[in-house]
Structures are given as C-alpha cells and as structure tokens.
Design a protein around this motif. Structure first.
Motif, PDB file in Angstrom:
ATOM      1  N   ILE A  11      70.210  92.999  79.424  1.00  0.00           N
ATOM      2  CA  ILE A  11      71.188  93.200  78.718  1.00  0.00           C
ATOM      3  C   ILE A  11      70.893  92.482  77.177  1.00  0.00           C
ATOM      4  O   ILE A  11      71.244  93.225  76.235  1.00  0.00           O
ATOM      5  N   PHE A  15      70.870  94.611  73.985  1.00  0.00           N
ATOM      6  CA  PHE A  15      71.694  94.230  72.700  1.00  0.00           C
ATOM      7  C   PHE A  15      71.010  93.824  71.670  1.00  0.00           C
ATOM      8  O   PHE A  15      71.269  93.948  70.532  1.00  0.00           O
ATOM      9  N   TYR A  83      82.168  86.208  82.938  1.00  0.00           N
ATOM     10  CA  TYR A  83      81.450  86.270  82.010  1.00  0.00           C
ATOM     11  C   TYR A  83      80.216  85.343  82.390  1.00  0.00           C
ATOM     12  O   TYR A  83      80.234  84.491  83.228  1.00  0.00           O
ATOM     13  N   HIS A 102      74.693  84.309  73.269  1.00  0.00           N
ATOM     14  CA  HIS A 102      75.025  85.778  73.764  1.00  0.00           C
ATOM     15  C   HIS A 102      76.009  85.343  74.845  1.00  0.00           C
ATOM     16  O   HIS A 102      75.841  84.836  75.988  1.00  0.00           O
ATOM     17  N   ILE A 104      78.454  87.502  77.594  1.00  0.00           N
ATOM     18  CA  ILE A 104      78.744  89.020  78.147  1.00  0.00           C
ATOM     19  C   ILE A 104      79.844  88.689  79.105  1.00  0.00           C
ATOM     20  O   ILE A 104      79.890  88.073  79.996  1.00  0.00           O
ATOM     21  N   ASN A 108      83.115  93.265  77.317  1.00  0.00           N
ATOM     22  CA  ASN A 108      83.051  92.666  75.988  1.00  0.00           C
ATOM     23  C   ASN A 108      81.752  91.916  75.663  1.00  0.00           C
ATOM     24  O   ASN A 108      81.174  91.564  76.773  1.00  0.00           O
ATOM     25  N   TYR A 109      81.130  91.925  74.611  1.00  0.00           N
ATOM     26  CA  TYR A 109      79.976  91.363  74.512  1.00  0.00           C
ATOM     27  C   TYR A 109      80.243  90.472  73.023  1.00  0.00           C
ATOM     28  O   TYR A 109      80.430  91.054  72.151  1.00  0.00           O
ATOM     29  N   THR A 110      79.952  89.322  72.961  1.00  0.00           N
ATOM     30  CA  THR A 110      79.847  88.287  71.835  1.00  0.00           C
ATOM     31  C   THR A 110      78.543  87.823  71.480  1.00  0.00           C
ATOM     32  O   THR A 110      77.891  87.080  72.314  1.00  0.00           O
ATOM     33  N   PHE A 111      78.000  87.774  70.322  1.00  0.00           N
ATOM     34  CA  PHE A 111      76.872  87.431  69.880  1.00  0.00           C
ATOM     35  C   PHE A 111      77.029  86.308  68.719  1.00  0.00           C
ATOM     36  O   PHE A 111      77.540  86.804  67.862  1.00  0.00           O
ATOM     37  N   TYR A 128      81.189  90.792  67.706  1.00  0.00           N
ATOM     38  CA  TYR A 128      81.953  91.225  68.712  1.00  0.00           C
ATOM     39  C   TYR A 128      82.044  92.643  69.075  1.00  0.00           C
ATOM     40  O   TYR A 128      82.285  93.331  68.188  1.00  0.00           O
ATOM     41  N   GLU A 129      81.766  92.906  70.405  1.00  0.00           N
ATOM     42  CA  GLU A 129      82.010  94.531  70.662  1.00  0.00           C
ATOM     43  C   GLU A 129      82.909  94.477  72.005  1.00  0.00           C
ATOM     44  O   GLU A 129      82.788  93.700  72.912  1.00  0.00           O
ATOM     45  N   ARG A 135      81.600  96.381  82.683  1.00  0.00           N
ATOM     46  CA  ARG A 135      80.120  96.417  82.690  1.00  0.00           C
ATOM     47  C   ARG A 135      79.777  96.909  84.143  1.00  0.00           C
ATOM     48  O   ARG A 135      78.851  97.243  84.661  1.00  0.00           O
TER      49      ARG A 135
END
Length: 192
Positions: A11, A15, A83, A102, A104, A108-111, A128-129, A135
């Motif tokens: 992942i 990303f 997460y 990162h 997950i 959602n996903y936050t970097f 942020y996504e 997932r």
C-alpha cells in the motif's frame, strides 16, 4: 503479522508514487475554491513568533526532495483493527530533520510530513484521502471521494500559528479554532 506488513508495504508503494508527485508539485498549493466553515475563529495565538512561511516551505522542500540522502529508521505504530501506521525518521548527522507518517484507516489514508527543527515540529504537510468503502471490502474497487492537502506552521513552543488547506481553495490563512488545535496536538502526540 508478516502478511499485514507485506500488505502495508504494498500500500505504501502504491500511494508513495502518487504522494511523492503531490508533495513535490504542491509545496504551496493554495488556489481558489469554496470556503469551509469552522465552528469558531479564534485569533492566532499571541505567543506565535513571526513565521517566515516562504523560508520554511523552501527548507521543507529541499529536505523532502533530498530525503534519500539521509539515514532512516522506521517504526510501525497503531496496529489496531481499524488502522495501521508507519513512521520513517530521516536524520542528518544524527539529528532528525524530517518525519514521514503513513496512516491507513479502513476507508481513508493520511500521509504526513513533519519538518523538525531543534527537536520540535516547525511545519507539517498533511495529505488526506477518503474512500467510498473499506479497504477490506474486496468485492469492488475503492473509489476516492475526498482528497485534501493542508499545511500547518508552528512556533518554537509547538503552538499553531498559521494553517492553510486546499479544501478552502484560498491562499488566505484559516482560523485557528479549538478543533484545529486538537487535531494538530493529536498528530504531534503520535510522533514516535
């Protein structure tokens, strides 16, 4: 646990390319769009020192672009049912200069990238996504339903001085309210 680690690495690779492009092209991403409403608009804290925004962005971009030249260490944290997260510390001559996280979540996903000065966060970038399904749901492809980039500038006391978000599509500084202070404190407190 090894399978989770392999999935996490996969992942991150997927990303990573997109996020590298996003961060490298958007060190200051502020343009036009809708304004997001906040609960209250507190004043910028009086104890904030003068923030040299352009200098901080230039320094961050230089460190970010050259991070492959730094020594690294990584740690997995937040391995909870909803997460998983990884943190990578970049060190220059033994001093941490950049921290990358990162996170997950199920949908959602936050970097996050933190610029570190004198062992404190002086700036961080958040990507942020949000997706339409978990997932873990393999019955259909996840579709991106929200994407947001934001920047936060902190003083030497770790107080938020300024923040900007492309969700607002404005180059104007946004209000520092209690919700923003709590979010910034949450992210900083999760640095390992």
């Amino acid at each position: 646990m090894k399978i989770n680690k392999y999935i996490l690495v996969l992942i991150f690779i997927l990303f990573g390319g997109a996020l590298f492009y996003t961060v490298s092209k958007k060190s200051s991403f502020l343009e036009n769009s809708e304004v997001v409403q906040f609960n209250s608009g507190d004043e910028v804290p009086a104890e904030c020192t003068k923030i040299e925004r352009k200098e901080i962005i230039t320094e961050f971009q230089s460190i970010f672009d050259n991070r492959s030249n730094f020594a690294t260490s990584s740690i997995e944290f937040g391995n909870y049912p909803d997460y998983v997260a990884e943190q990578i510390n970049y060190k220059n001559n033994g001093e941490t200069v950049l921290i990358e996280q990162h996170i997950i979540g199920e949908d959602n996903y936050t970097f996050l990238n933190y610029l570190i000065k004198n062992e404190k966060v002086s700036y961080f970038f958040r990507h942020y996504e949000k997706y339409d399904r978990s997932r873990l749901d393999k019955s259909a492809k996840q579709n991106l339903i929200k994407e947001e980039d934001s920047e936060y500038f902190l003083d030497e006391n770790q107080k938020i001085c300024e923040w900007y978000s492309d969700a607002n599509k404005t180059s104007e500084q946004l209000p520092v309210n209690e919700a923003i202070k709590e979010m910034v404190n949450f992210y900083i407190s999760n640095i390992k």
